[in-house]
Design an enzyme around this catalytic site. Structure first.
Site, PDB file in Angstrom:
ATOM      1  N   GLY A  17       0.813  -1.220   0.000  1.00  0.00           N
ATOM      2  CA  GLY A  17       0.000   0.000   0.000  1.00  0.00           C
ATOM      3  C   GLY A  17       0.843   1.264   0.000  1.00  0.00           C
ATOM      4  N   ARG A  44      -4.210 -10.913  -3.113  1.00  0.00           N
ATOM      5  CA  ARG A  44      -3.968 -10.313  -4.441  1.00  0.00           C
ATOM      6  C   ARG A  44      -2.483 -10.103  -4.701  1.00  0.00           C
ATOM      7  NH1 ARG A  44      -8.414  -7.584  -2.420  1.00  0.00           N
ATOM      8  NH2 ARG A  44      -7.084  -6.189  -1.247  1.00  0.00           N
ATOM      9  N   CYS A 133      -3.176  10.923  10.189  1.00  0.00           N
ATOM     10  CA  CYS A 133      -2.164  11.804   9.579  1.00  0.00           C
ATOM     11  C   CYS A 133      -2.400  13.289   9.857  1.00  0.00           C
ATOM     12  CB  CYS A 133      -2.088  11.555   8.073  1.00  0.00           C
ATOM     13  SG  CYS A 133      -3.685  11.324   7.283  1.00  0.00           S
ATOM     14  N   GLY A 164      -3.696  10.300   1.200  1.00  0.00           N
ATOM     15  CA  GLY A 164      -4.267   9.986   2.512  1.00  0.00           C
ATOM     16  C   GLY A 164      -5.337   8.915   2.427  1.00  0.00           C
ATOM     17  N   ARG A 239     -10.753  17.465   1.201  1.00  0.00           N
ATOM     18  CA  ARG A 239      -9.866  16.746   0.273  1.00  0.00           C
ATOM     19  C   ARG A 239      -9.582  17.645  -0.920  1.00  0.00           C
ATOM     20  NH1 ARG A 239      -7.219  12.646   1.955  1.00  0.00           N
ATOM     21  NH2 ARG A 239      -9.070  11.521   2.618  1.00  0.00           N
ATOM     22  N   HIS A 246      -0.352  17.091   3.368  1.00  0.00           N
ATOM     23  CA  HIS A 246      -1.552  17.734   3.916  1.00  0.00           C
ATOM     24  C   HIS A 246      -1.195  19.148   4.391  1.00  0.00           C
ATOM     25  CE1 HIS A 246      -3.466  13.967   3.632  1.00  0.00           C
ATOM     26  NE2 HIS A 246      -3.583  13.620   4.896  1.00  0.00           N
ATOM     27  N   ASN A 319       1.961  13.528   4.456  1.00  0.00           N
ATOM     28  CA  ASN A 319       1.069  12.609   5.185  1.00  0.00           C
ATOM     29  C   ASN A 319       1.562  11.170   5.168  1.00  0.00           C
ATOM     30  OD1 ASN A 319       0.187  13.265   2.342  1.00  0.00           O
ATOM     31  ND2 ASN A 319      -0.954  11.361   2.647  1.00  0.00           N
TER      32      ASN A 319
HETATM   33  N1  LIG Z   1      -2.361   7.133   3.475  1.00  0.00           N
HETATM   34  C1  LIG Z   1      -2.129   7.843   4.558  1.00  0.00           C
HETATM   35  O1  LIG Z   1      -1.682   9.014   4.503  1.00  0.00           O
HETATM   36  C2  LIG Z   1      -2.408   7.260   5.907  1.00  0.00           C
HETATM   37  C3  LIG Z   1      -2.015   7.974   7.017  1.00  0.00           C
HETATM   38  C4  LIG Z   1      -2.245   7.442   8.273  1.00  0.00           C
HETATM   39  C5  LIG Z   1      -2.868   6.224   8.381  1.00  0.00           C
HETATM   40  N2  LIG Z   1      -3.253   5.537   7.281  1.00  0.00           N
HETATM   41  C6  LIG Z   1      -3.877   4.230   7.457  1.00  0.00           C
HETATM   42  O2  LIG Z   1      -2.991   3.229   6.974  1.00  0.00           O
HETATM   43  C7  LIG Z   1      -3.743   2.140   6.439  1.00  0.00           C
HETATM   44  C8  LIG Z   1      -3.302   1.856   5.013  1.00  0.00           C
HETATM   45  O3  LIG Z   1      -3.478   3.007   4.233  1.00  0.00           O
HETATM   46  P1  LIG Z   1      -2.895   3.150   2.764  1.00  0.00           P
HETATM   47  O4  LIG Z   1      -3.134   4.549   2.419  1.00  0.00           O
HETATM   48  O5  LIG Z   1      -1.519   2.596   2.666  1.00  0.00           O
HETATM   49  O6  LIG Z   1      -3.917   2.195   1.930  1.00  0.00           O
HETATM   50  P2  LIG Z   1      -3.680   1.380   0.572  1.00  0.00           P
HETATM   51  O7  LIG Z   1      -2.726   2.075  -0.316  1.00  0.00           O
HETATM   52  O8  LIG Z   1      -5.052   1.108   0.065  1.00  0.00           O
HETATM   53  O9  LIG Z   1      -3.007   0.005   1.050  1.00  0.00           O
HETATM   54  C9  LIG Z   1      -3.712  -0.978   1.789  1.00  0.00           C
HETATM   55  C10 LIG Z   1      -2.779  -2.136   2.104  1.00  0.00           C
HETATM   56  O10 LIG Z   1      -3.521  -3.105   2.875  1.00  0.00           O
HETATM   57  C11 LIG Z   1      -3.359  -4.384   2.272  1.00  0.00           C
HETATM   58  N3  LIG Z   1      -4.488  -5.277   2.539  1.00  0.00           N
HETATM   59  C12 LIG Z   1      -5.778  -5.138   2.126  1.00  0.00           C
HETATM   60  N4  LIG Z   1      -6.503  -6.225   2.520  1.00  0.00           N
HETATM   61  C13 LIG Z   1      -5.647  -7.037   3.202  1.00  0.00           C
HETATM   62  C14 LIG Z   1      -5.775  -8.298   3.840  1.00  0.00           C
HETATM   63  N5  LIG Z   1      -6.942  -8.949   3.874  1.00  0.00           N
HETATM   64  N6  LIG Z   1      -4.686  -8.852   4.447  1.00  0.00           N
HETATM   65  C15 LIG Z   1      -3.484  -8.222   4.404  1.00  0.00           C
HETATM   66  N7  LIG Z   1      -3.305  -7.010   3.794  1.00  0.00           N
HETATM   67  C16 LIG Z   1      -4.364  -6.439   3.211  1.00  0.00           C
HETATM   68  C17 LIG Z   1      -3.250  -4.072   0.794  1.00  0.00           C
HETATM   69  O11 LIG Z   1      -2.729  -5.182   0.108  1.00  0.00           O
HETATM   70  P3  LIG Z   1      -3.051  -5.438  -1.473  1.00  0.00           P
HETATM   71  O12 LIG Z   1      -2.139  -4.505  -2.223  1.00  0.00           O
HETATM   72  O13 LIG Z   1      -2.679  -6.869  -1.632  1.00  0.00           O
HETATM   73  O14 LIG Z   1      -4.495  -5.138  -1.684  1.00  0.00           O
HETATM   74  C18 LIG Z   1      -2.285  -2.894   0.843  1.00  0.00           C
HETATM   75  O15 LIG Z   1      -0.974  -3.340   1.059  1.00  0.00           O
HETATM   76  C19 LIG Z   1      -5.206   2.530   6.593  1.00  0.00           C
HETATM   77  O16 LIG Z   1      -5.684   1.971   7.801  1.00  0.00           O
HETATM   78  C20 LIG Z   1      -5.168   4.026   6.682  1.00  0.00           C
HETATM   79  O17 LIG Z   1      -6.260   4.552   7.379  1.00  0.00           O
HETATM   80  C21 LIG Z   1      -3.026   6.026   6.032  1.00  0.00           C
END
Ligand SMILES: NC(=O)c1ccc[n+]([C@@H]2O[C@H](COP(=O)([O-])OP(=O)(O)OC[C@H]3O[C@@H](n4cnc5c(N)ncnc54)[C@H](OP(=O)(O)O)[C@@H]3O)[C@@H](O)[C@H]2O)c1
Length: 338
Positions: A17, A44, A133, A164, A239, A246, A319
């Site tokens: 991710g 996946r 974040c 984000g 957004r 951010h 972020n």
């Molecule tokens: N983005 C930010 O700025 C930010 C900041 C603070 C906190 N967060 C938090 O961090 C988390 C991830 O955010 P992100 O932005 O990185 O999202 P993302 O890009 O959508 O990535 C999600 C990750 O979770 C994995 N995943 C999904 N289903 C799964 C499962 N059943 N078992 C194991 N892994 C699984 C995905 O794997 P696949 O690729 O295989 O689908 C991917 O590696 C969220 O909880 C979000 O709220 C994000």
């Protein structure tokens, strides 16, 4: 508790991710003492390879035995996965640093920003939460002001990047922008409205009080991290079509009077803050400048002339780094220090 070692077995859950990818880079850049890195994601991604310190590592799927032998697991795979797998990992003796919202407001789980409340790491029971974040960058800027002048109230409006929301949202902004510039119709899948060339005053779900979940996270998480329930916070989270970084307009009302110069001086000596505040040269923090950087950047520092004791700030940070991956790795660094 973490046993002192020279090197640690570390896992990244959600490695494919937006945040997970950044965690791998931050571990490498900061030379975190990694004996072995294990990468997990969904079915996946099984077998996909990602690079760490010059080696190709295969992504695995999770099972009950996955966390055996792992010292620290950085979770970033969403709240549902954290709800199921963080307790499994903690039970295996691994310390979980969780990026999702799942455990943040649990009174038994510390919610930590190392520059602000490192003391809360002492009472963890296997799970430590990384704040939202938009909250992280705000509390870093609020802490020195609160310590010097006691904050009574905060009014914050955010301008949050699409990263984000994760990888799919970044793809959606890119695709919509390309389609619009090619005179094609746009598809909206991640957000309820077109995000390219637009601004959406809507982050996460709407609640009964009319605020969104993201807005209420900023209220409750700020009070928990600062250890002060009397700080009143009201937030509007927006957004914007920015990929990374951010921005926040923050109005702070304090008990004691602070001049803009006093606030600037307090902020400039606080760890993790860089001041970028020279309006005469059109210099103020911008998301494009801070992308890929570690600090929380503060500018537009000025007194709020509409109240007795008020300060206005413009606070920008990446972020994916301080708002997520970097803060999680800094927590791990604090853990291995003690
Ligand atoms: N983005 C930010 O700025 C930010 C900041 C603070 C906190 N967060 C938090 O961090 C988390 C991830 O955010 P992100 O932005 O990185 O999202 P993302 O890009 O959508 O990535 C999600 C990750 O979770 C994995 N995943 C999904 N289903 C799964 C499962 N059943 N078992 C194991 N892994 C699984 C995905 O794997 P696949 O690729 O295989 O689908 C991917 O590696 C969220 O909880 C979000 O709220 C994000």
């Amino acid at each position: 508790m973490l046993k002192k070692k020279n090197k640690y077995v570390v896992a990244v859950v959600g490695a494919t991710g937006a945040v997970g990818n950044e965690m791998i880079s931050v571990l490498e850049e900061r030379d975190f003492p990694v004996e072995k890195l294990r990468l997990f994601a969904s079915e996946r991604s099984e077998g996909v390879t990602l690079q760490f310190e010059g080696s190709d590592l295969s992504v695995e799927t999770l099972n009950e035995g996955s966390f055996k032998g792992i010292d620290i697991a950085l979770f970033s795979a969403g709240a549902e996965r954290s709800k199921i797998w963080a307790p499994v990992a903690a039970k295996s003796g691994c310390i979980v640093i969780d990026n999702s919202s799942q455990w943040r407001m649990d009174p038994a789980v510390p919610l930590v920003v190392p520059e602000v409340n490192p003391q809360d790491l002492k009472w963890h029971k296997g799970i430590i939460a990384n704040p939202n974040c938009s909250t992280i960058q705000m509390v870093v800027a609020l802490k020195p002001i609160h310590d010097a002048a006691r904050i009574k109230r905060v009014v914050v409006t955010t301008f949050q990047a699409v990263s984000g929301t994760g990888k799919k949202a970044m793809d959606e902004l890119l695709q919509q922008t390309t389609d619009l510039l090619s005179f094609k119709d746009v598809q909206c899948a991640v957000y309820p409205h077109q995000i390219a060339f637009n601004v959406l005053p809507h982050i996460d779900k709407f609640l009964e009080n009319g605020y969104t979940k993201e807005e209420m996270k900023m209220v409750h998480e700020t009070q928990k991290i600062m250890g002060d329930k009397s700080i009143r916070v009201t937030a509007t989270t927006v957004r914007v079509p920015v990929f990374r970084g951010h921005s926040e307009s923050i109005n702070v009302e304090t008990e004691k009077k602070l001049t803009a110069n006093e606030a600037r001086s307090l902020l400039s000596t606080f760890p993790g803050i860089s001041i970028f505040d020279a309006p005469e040269k059109n210099a103020y923090p911008l998301p494009l400048q801070v992308a890929g950087k570690d600090d929380v950047y503060v500018g537009r520092i000025r007194e709020d002339e509409s109240i007795e004791n008020g300060i206005n700030l413009w606070v920008v940070s990446d972020n994916l780094r301080k708002g997520a991956a970097l803060n999680a790795v800094q927590i791990a660094e604090e853990l291995i220090k003690h």
